[in-house]
Design an enzyme around this catalytic site. Sequence first.
Site, mmCIF file in Angstrom:
data_model
loop_
_atom_site.group_PDB
_atom_site.id
_atom_site.type_symbol
_atom_site.label_atom_id
_atom_site.label_comp_id
_atom_site.label_asym_id
_atom_site.label_seq_id
_atom_site.Cartn_x
_atom_site.Cartn_y
_atom_site.Cartn_z
ATOM 1 N N CYS A 55 44.245 -7.477 -54.380
ATOM 2 C CA CYS A 55 44.986 -6.529 -55.207
ATOM 3 C C CYS A 55 44.337 -5.157 -55.110
ATOM 4 C CB CYS A 55 44.986 -7.031 -56.653
ATOM 5 S SG CYS A 55 45.849 -5.953 -57.806
ATOM 6 N N LEU A 56 45.166 -4.139 -54.958
ATOM 7 C CA LEU A 56 44.643 -2.774 -54.884
ATOM 8 C C LEU A 56 43.901 -2.381 -56.163
ATOM 9 C CD1 LEU A 56 47.731 -1.036 -53.213
ATOM 10 C CD2 LEU A 56 45.630 -1.865 -52.103
ATOM 11 N N GLY A 66 52.530 -3.962 -51.537
ATOM 12 C CA GLY A 66 53.272 -3.847 -52.779
ATOM 13 C C GLY A 66 52.471 -3.022 -53.765
ATOM 14 N N HIS A 103 53.385 -11.697 -57.093
ATOM 15 C CA HIS A 103 52.236 -10.848 -57.430
ATOM 16 C C HIS A 103 52.688 -9.572 -58.153
ATOM 17 C CE1 HIS A 103 48.111 -9.219 -56.420
ATOM 18 N NE2 HIS A 103 48.765 -8.098 -56.664
ATOM 19 N N GLU A 104 53.692 -8.896 -57.595
ATOM 20 C CA GLU A 104 54.133 -7.627 -58.185
ATOM 21 C C GLU A 104 54.886 -7.846 -59.499
ATOM 22 O OE1 GLU A 104 52.723 -5.067 -57.061
ATOM 23 O OE2 GLU A 104 52.055 -5.971 -55.190
ATOM 24 N N HIS A 159 52.393 -8.196 -62.189
ATOM 25 C CA HIS A 159 51.904 -6.898 -62.685
ATOM 26 C C HIS A 159 52.813 -6.362 -63.788
ATOM 27 C CE1 HIS A 159 48.394 -5.776 -60.406
ATOM 28 N NE2 HIS A 159 48.995 -6.015 -59.245
ATOM 29 N N GLN A 161 49.833 -0.185 -61.796
ATOM 30 C CA GLN A 161 48.721 0.100 -60.899
ATOM 31 C C GLN A 161 48.495 1.593 -60.683
ATOM 32 O OE1 GLN A 161 50.175 -2.933 -57.852
ATOM 33 N NE2 GLN A 161 47.936 -3.004 -57.647
#
Length: 163
Positions: A88-89, A46, A130-131, A134, A51
């Site tokens: 997380c990226l 995702g 999670h997304e 963000h 991000q």
Amino acid sequence: MAVRKITEYPAEVLGQIGKSVTEFDKALADLCADMFDTMYDAEGVGLAAPQIGLNLRLFVMDCDGIKLIAANPEVVHTEGDQSGQEGCLSVGKVPAVVVRPQKARLRAQDEKGEWFERDAEGYAARAFMHETDHCNGKLFIDHLPKMRRDMVVKKFKKEKNWK
């Protein structure tokens, strides 16, 4: 399309509530294509607009058989609990155990502006949460107890050779 640079903690945009997506046009479709390319390149499941440095309520996801674009997402129902590793990226993929709902229902708009709802459970429900976080200016580390959060941040800084 193009792979974009991933914005990393502690960038300000990651802590901001995203602005609503209002234009559903070719520029949005191109942005979403770039986001998928970026996500796949980084081996993620995702990726949210913050991000890649954009203060927008938008994410893309390809996880457990669910591939979608979600503009203006909100989680409208959750059920149960699961505990599992999450990374997380934007935090260097440094993992920590986070408790999330076992099931989640997402309400969002697709790239054409059409509203939809989608149910997920397990890992995909975790990705929905999670997304969407963000888009609301939250990182997974915000769900951790202070000591565990400090450990994840310390490990991330060490990987980046920060002081």
